[in-house]
Write a protein that holds these residues in place. Structure first.
Motif, PDB file in Angstrom:
ATOM      1  N   GLU A  80      29.238  27.251  83.594  1.00 27.14           N
ATOM      2  CA  GLU A  80      28.940  27.719  82.239  1.00 27.14           C
ATOM      3  C   GLU A  80      27.466  28.088  82.124  1.00 27.14           C
ATOM      4  O   GLU A  80      26.616  27.459  82.751  1.00 27.14           O
ATOM      5  CB  GLU A  80      29.262  26.594  81.249  1.00 27.14           C
ATOM      6  N   THR A 105      24.666  28.931  78.932  1.00 29.99           N
ATOM      7  CA  THR A 105      24.459  28.971  77.485  1.00 29.99           C
ATOM      8  C   THR A 105      23.087  29.582  77.195  1.00 29.99           C
ATOM      9  O   THR A 105      22.131  29.347  77.929  1.00 29.99           O
ATOM     10  CB  THR A 105      24.538  27.578  76.845  1.00 29.99           C
ATOM     11  N   PRO A 123      20.658  29.496  74.112  1.00 34.38           N
ATOM     12  CA  PRO A 123      20.338  29.020  72.766  1.00 34.38           C
ATOM     13  C   PRO A 123      19.650  30.098  71.943  1.00 34.38           C
ATOM     14  O   PRO A 123      18.830  30.860  72.457  1.00 34.38           O
ATOM     15  CB  PRO A 123      19.388  27.847  73.017  1.00 34.38           C
ATOM     16  N   CYS A 148      17.743  29.544  79.101  1.00 36.28           N
ATOM     17  CA  CYS A 148      19.192  29.333  79.126  1.00 36.28           C
ATOM     18  C   CYS A 148      19.501  28.017  79.813  1.00 36.28           C
ATOM     19  O   CYS A 148      18.653  27.443  80.495  1.00 36.28           O
ATOM     20  CB  CYS A 148      19.907  30.490  79.828  1.00 36.28           C
ATOM     21  N   TYR A 179      23.124  18.470  80.997  1.00 36.53           N
ATOM     22  CA  TYR A 179      24.048  19.221  81.825  1.00 36.53           C
ATOM     23  C   TYR A 179      24.646  18.364  82.928  1.00 36.53           C
ATOM     24  O   TYR A 179      25.772  18.575  83.325  1.00 36.53           O
ATOM     25  CB  TYR A 179      23.364  20.469  82.381  1.00 36.53           C
TER      26      TYR A 179
END
Length: 80
Positions: free
Chosen positions: A7, A9, A11, A23, A57
């Motif tokens: 994954e 992400t 923000p 990220c 994470y």
């Protein structure tokens, strides 16, 4: 390079929706995280990389891994 990514992400600021400029990357294993951290300070496509291990994470990885293991165990018990 480092390993499979589960994954990514990006923000964003709530008021503008613009990126905060960093990220989060969830790798498939802690070994991949260690390899990524070794890239800290290197340049990629003209941008300097700043890489930090995120405990959030690592916990997420543990949750995903435990869920995957439990799912496999459930399938074995049910003959699926």
């Amino acid at each position: 390079h480092c390993g499979p990514i589960v994954e990514v992400t990006f923000p964003t600021f709530e008021d503008s929706g613009r990126s905060k400029g960093y990220c989060g990357v969830l790798f498939q294993s802690p070994k991949a995280v260690a390899l990524a951290i070794e890239l800290d300070g290197n340049e990629l496509d003209g941008r300097w990389l700043r890489i930090q291990e995120g405990k959030m994470y690592l916990r997420k990885w543990e949750e995903v891994e435990n869920g995957r293991r439990n799912k496999g165990r459930d399938e074995d018990e049910n003959g699926e």
